[in-house]
Write a protein that holds these residues in place. Sequence first.
Motif, PDB file in Angstrom:
ATOM      1  N   ILE A 206       0.838  -1.204   0.000  1.00 25.30           N
ATOM      2  CA  ILE A 206       0.000   0.000   0.000  1.00 25.30           C
ATOM      3  C   ILE A 206       0.872   1.254   0.000  1.00 25.30           C
ATOM      4  N   SER A 210       0.947   4.064  -2.993  1.00 24.13           N
ATOM      5  CA  SER A 210       0.588   5.456  -2.685  1.00 24.13           C
ATOM      6  C   SER A 210       1.757   6.416  -2.802  1.00 24.13           C
ATOM      7  N   PHE A 216      -1.748   4.871  -6.956  1.00 32.75           N
ATOM      8  CA  PHE A 216      -2.870   5.104  -6.051  1.00 32.75           C
ATOM      9  C   PHE A 216      -2.863   6.557  -5.587  1.00 32.75           C
ATOM     10  N   THR A 222      -8.219   3.040   0.932  1.00 34.83           N
ATOM     11  CA  THR A 222      -7.611   1.847   0.348  1.00 34.83           C
ATOM     12  C   THR A 222      -8.072   0.625   1.124  1.00 34.83           C
ATOM     13  N   GLN A 235      -8.964   0.840  -4.604  1.00 35.44           N
ATOM     14  CA  GLN A 235      -9.511   2.113  -4.165  1.00 35.44           C
ATOM     15  C   GLN A 235     -10.843   2.358  -4.866  1.00 35.44           C
TER      16      GLN A 235
END
Length: 369
Positions: A206, A210, A216, A222, A235
């Motif tokens: 993650i 990001s 992302f 998320t 997402q």
Amino acid sequence: MKIFVSSVMNGFQEFREAAFAAIRSLDHDVVRAEDFPASTTSSRVACLQGVREADLVVLILGERYGWSETHSGLSPTHEEFREAVNEGKVISFVQTGVTCEPAQQAFVEEVENYDTGMHRGRNFVTPEDLRTEVTRALARHQLSAATAPVDVTMMVDVARRLIPDEERGLVRMTGPLLHLAIAGGPTQTIIRPSEIEDNALMDGIIADLSAPSGYFSYRRRTEPRLENGALLIEQENGAMFRIDEAGAMLLSVPIEQASGHIQPLIEENVSVAIEKAFSFADRMLEKFDRTQKLTRIVIAADIRMSGVFGWRTAREQAASPDSIQVGMNSSASGPVMLNPPDRTRMALRVEHTRLTEDLLALLRRRYRS
């Protein structure tokens, strides 16, 4: 195996003979420019053909760059390297304790930048050193290759099945998405079941997704979950990353929408999404398969067209933002794939520009009138 030896020849014969001896000691066949018969083709064509026909290329770099008054401005050895690295079949050896010519130093830096992974040879000083290192590297290569065969047909099927089917008639207001699937082979476990359930692993992915190099948005919620033994992170705008225990991945990357009342796919934005997907996929393979158990990959791509009509370049959209003629290849179905479908695993890194261009062309044919 047929092994091509690439290096300068003048003044380097002792080192070439050491490499030849190492190759023959393991019962492989040596392919070398010295043995090429007289031909109507140029020496350049003959050498590059020898590289293409070889199973592996041993690249030996000393202090001299070699003759470079060629059409490309590159030495023959440099051209042979670039031909071999596209197929992911080069092992490089660099001499230490010498002062490289400026062009040769730049060549060495290019070779090191390509990072041929676990098959890369060590440095050497003497011919005896080189013979030892070539023998070791070839033995490691043989061991790594002694795995299950690569089943390209199965990899193609896995990649196709990873692309989600969009429900006909269903319109979502989340904008277009690039779906890019990558299946690797030979088939084996890359992430153990206990690892794929590890919260720390999920958090790490993650964070990567990001980061500025991910795709992302840190502003959006998320949600990670397990689905049929695979880790799926998504997402609300449709961005998603999925990876299973065999290292097969699906990357769903949002495509920037066009401005104006008419919102077609913008070719440049599709290209950016493909590049992001390739870059992230390469980083994930390095993260989970550092010893490169996966040697081949198959790539499939498709676009979810929610709320989008037609395909244009940015220049075409700027010239006529409020009107468009739309034509779709309605007979086409399923994702687009390269031909042949499989590539070396290193192609994600060393051929990302070419792969992006080719996938973009295939998608353009499907979605442009």
